[in-house]
Motif scaffolding. Structure first.
Motif, PDB file in Angstrom:
ATOM      1  N   PHE A   7       9.651 -94.696  38.050  1.00 21.52           N
ATOM      2  CA  PHE A   7      10.531 -93.832  38.841  1.00 21.52           C
ATOM      3  C   PHE A   7      10.290 -94.086  40.318  1.00 21.52           C
ATOM      4  O   PHE A   7       9.160 -93.968  40.809  1.00 21.52           O
ATOM      5  CB  PHE A   7      10.299 -92.355  38.521  1.00 21.52           C
ATOM      6  N   ASP A   8      11.336 -94.413  41.047  1.00 18.02           N
ATOM      7  CA  ASP A   8      11.245 -94.740  42.470  1.00 18.02           C
ATOM      8  C   ASP A   8      11.670 -93.519  43.282  1.00 18.02           C
ATOM      9  O   ASP A   8      12.863 -93.268  43.471  1.00 18.02           O
ATOM     10  CB  ASP A   8      12.137 -95.942  42.781  1.00 18.02           C
ATOM     11  N   LEU A   9      10.698 -92.750  43.756  1.00 14.36           N
ATOM     12  CA  LEU A   9      11.000 -91.525  44.496  1.00 14.36           C
ATOM     13  C   LEU A   9      11.739 -91.829  45.792  1.00 14.36           C
ATOM     14  O   LEU A   9      12.684 -91.125  46.153  1.00 14.36           O
ATOM     15  CB  LEU A   9       9.711 -90.756  44.790  1.00 14.36           C
ATOM     16  N   ASP A  10      11.336 -92.873  46.508  1.00 12.95           N
ATOM     17  CA  ASP A  10      12.004 -93.224  47.757  1.00 12.95           C
ATOM     18  C   ASP A  10      13.478 -93.536  47.524  1.00 12.95           C
ATOM     19  O   ASP A  10      14.355 -93.106  48.295  1.00 12.95           O
ATOM     20  CB  ASP A  10      11.317 -94.426  48.411  1.00 12.95           C
ATOM     21  N   GLN A  11      13.758 -94.279  46.469  1.00 12.54           N
ATOM     22  CA  GLN A  11      15.149 -94.622  46.163  1.00 12.54           C
ATOM     23  C   GLN A  11      15.938 -93.377  45.776  1.00 12.54           C
ATOM     24  O   GLN A  11      17.093 -93.205  46.183  1.00 12.54           O
ATOM     25  CB  GLN A  11      15.200 -95.646  45.029  1.00 12.54           C
ATOM     26  N   PHE A  12      15.314 -92.493  44.998  1.00 11.95           N
ATOM     27  CA  PHE A  12      15.984 -91.262  44.583  1.00 11.95           C
ATOM     28  C   PHE A  12      16.364 -90.424  45.802  1.00 11.95           C
ATOM     29  O   PHE A  12      17.500 -89.951  45.921  1.00 11.95           O
ATOM     30  CB  PHE A  12      15.083 -90.458  43.650  1.00 11.95           C
ATOM     31  N   VAL A  13      15.426 -90.238  46.721  1.00 13.82           N
ATOM     32  CA  VAL A  13      15.693 -89.458  47.929  1.00 13.82           C
ATOM     33  C   VAL A  13      16.813 -90.104  48.740  1.00 13.82           C
ATOM     34  O   VAL A  13      17.717 -89.422  49.248  1.00 13.82           O
ATOM     35  CB  VAL A  13      14.405 -89.318  48.766  1.00 13.82           C
ATOM     36  N   THR A  14      16.785 -91.414  48.853  1.00 15.11           N
ATOM     37  CA  THR A  14      17.826 -92.127  49.596  1.00 15.11           C
ATOM     38  C   THR A  14      19.203 -91.879  48.998  1.00 15.11           C
ATOM     39  O   THR A  14      20.160 -91.549  49.706  1.00 15.11           O
ATOM     40  CB  THR A  14      17.534 -93.639  49.607  1.00 15.11           C
ATOM     41  N   LEU A  15      19.318 -92.021  47.682  1.00 13.24           N
ATOM     42  CA  LEU A  15      20.617 -91.874  47.014  1.00 13.24           C
ATOM     43  C   LEU A  15      21.144 -90.446  47.115  1.00 13.24           C
ATOM     44  O   LEU A  15      22.339 -90.227  47.361  1.00 13.24           O
ATOM     45  CB  LEU A  15      20.497 -92.290  45.551  1.00 13.24           C
ATOM     46  N   VAL A  16      20.257 -89.473  46.945  1.00 17.16           N
ATOM     47  CA  VAL A  16      20.693 -88.077  47.002  1.00 17.16           C
ATOM     48  C   VAL A  16      21.141 -87.704  48.413  1.00 17.16           C
ATOM     49  O   VAL A  16      22.171 -87.045  48.600  1.00 17.16           O
ATOM     50  CB  VAL A  16      19.569 -87.145  46.516  1.00 17.16           C
ATOM     51  N   LEU A  17      20.395 -88.137  49.411  1.00 14.26           N
ATOM     52  CA  LEU A  17      20.782 -87.836  50.791  1.00 14.26           C
ATOM     53  C   LEU A  17      22.066 -88.549  51.183  1.00 14.26           C
ATOM     54  O   LEU A  17      22.909 -87.983  51.890  1.00 14.26           O
ATOM     55  CB  LEU A  17      19.653 -88.197  51.751  1.00 14.26           C
ATOM     56  N   GLU A  18      22.242 -89.784  50.721  1.00 13.46           N
ATOM     57  CA  GLU A  18      23.490 -90.497  51.006  1.00 13.46           C
ATOM     58  C   GLU A  18      24.678 -89.749  50.394  1.00 13.46           C
ATOM     59  O   GLU A  18      25.752 -89.651  51.009  1.00 13.46           O
ATOM     60  CB  GLU A  18      23.426 -91.916  50.448  1.00 13.46           C
ATOM     61  N   GLU A  19      24.486 -89.196  49.205  1.00 15.53           N
ATOM     62  CA  GLU A  19      25.548 -88.436  48.547  1.00 15.53           C
ATOM     63  C   GLU A  19      25.921 -87.198  49.352  1.00 15.53           C
ATOM     64  O   GLU A  19      27.102 -86.844  49.470  1.00 15.53           O
ATOM     65  CB  GLU A  19      25.072 -88.017  47.152  1.00 15.53           C
ATOM     66  N   ASP A  20      24.914 -86.525  49.928  1.00 15.35           N
ATOM     67  CA  ASP A  20      25.161 -85.264  50.620  1.00 15.35           C
ATOM     68  C   ASP A  20      25.567 -85.448  52.084  1.00 15.35           C
ATOM     69  O   ASP A  20      26.418 -84.722  52.598  1.00 15.35           O
ATOM     70  CB  ASP A  20      23.923 -84.374  50.541  1.00 15.35           C
TER      71      ASP A  20
END
Length: 281
Positions: A7-20
């Motif tokens: 699980f890539d936490l940095d990637q997850f945070v990036t994708l969620v913030l880009e969505e919002d």
């Protein structure tokens, strides 16, 4: 955190913030709040919860303001009551407000799973049965949702299709029967245990004779579960599944099965009520 290694936490945070944030960022905060304004807030519980994903929530705030001051008062896997303060943040106001929804959405969802899971775990306390999750997860969120289930006290079942052999009713139908499906799975030499779903007591002996390592007892009434437990007599582990609720899980556990899998702990858990409350210091 004991998140899965892949699980890539940095990637997850990036994708969620880009969505919002989109391409224009938080236009409301940018239009109304000075760029240097400070923001101090407590993240508070508004209901009793099992904590899951708090460190992940913090990662959103740190991404948008690396200098944010965080005082974390509880950790994942702990309980929190109404009005409990989980953490205190002090940082750039624009950054904190831009990260707020992504952080809360993630934390509320994961803590909701952990909270519901704990209710199921408590319901079977003392019976010896172990609660399992399933693959009934929101696409893309499985590692986090299964992590939350662990924080609530469940054990993880299969993470993916490649880490366990589980012969379901449709596999059985295509193969022409339980015994043939198990025979083929054993002959494939995957190196994995072979679990097979049965929904009638008469399928049990053919499955065991073919070499099944574990049985999933699907949607069986209580009297049939008891019959299955007596028939197997400890030869292989037994897992009950199908339509399990908080009202029925105790009786199911008391039949003597080893495991009970519940899809709704990840599929239908309601988000918990958490707020980020501004403080005037």
């Amino acid at each position: 955190m004991a998140l899965p290694n892949n699980f890539d936490l940095d990637q997850f945070v990036t994708l969620v913030l880009e969505e919002d944030l989109g391409t224009g960022g938080d236009v409301t905060s940018n239009a109304t709040i000075d760029a240097n304004a400070r923001f101090t807030a407590d993240m508070n519980c508004r209901q009793p919860i099992m904590v899951a994903g708090l460190e992940i929530a913090v990662a959103f705030f740190k991404r948008l303001d690396p200098a944010v001051k965080v005082e974390q008062l509880l950790h994942d896997g702990e309980t929190a009551g109404v009005r409990t303060t989980l953490l205190r943040l002090e940082g750039n106001a624009r950054a904190m407000l831009a990260a707020e929804r992504s952080a809360l959405n993630t934390f509320q969802h994961l803590s909701g799973i952990a909270t519901l899971t704990r209710q199921y775990v408590d319901a079977i306390s003392g019976t010896g049965a172990i609660l399992l999750d399933t693959r009934k997860t929101i696409p893309g969120l499985r590692p986090l949702e299964k992590y939350a289930a662990r924080m609530g006290g469940a054990q993880n079942h299969r993470m993916r299709l490649d880490d366990g052999v589980l012969i379901k009713d449709n596999h059985v139908a295509v193969c022409g029967g339980v015994a043939e499906a198990v025979r083929r799975a054993k002959a494939a030499n995957t190196g994995l245990q072979v679990q097979v779903e049965v929904d009638r007591a008469e399928q049990i002996e053919p499955a065991l004779a073919a070499g099944a390592d574990r049985l999933l007892l699907d949607n069986m009434p209580l009297h049939v579960l008891r019959e299955a437990v007596a028939l197997v007599a400890g030869r292989v582990p037994l897992e009950a599944s199908g339509g399990v609720t908080l009202e029925t899980i105790r009786e199911i556990a008391e039949t003597g099965v080893n495991f009970i899998s519940v899809g709704r702990i990840t599929q239908s858990a309601p988000a918990v009520d958490i707020g980020l409350d501004y403080l005037t210091i």
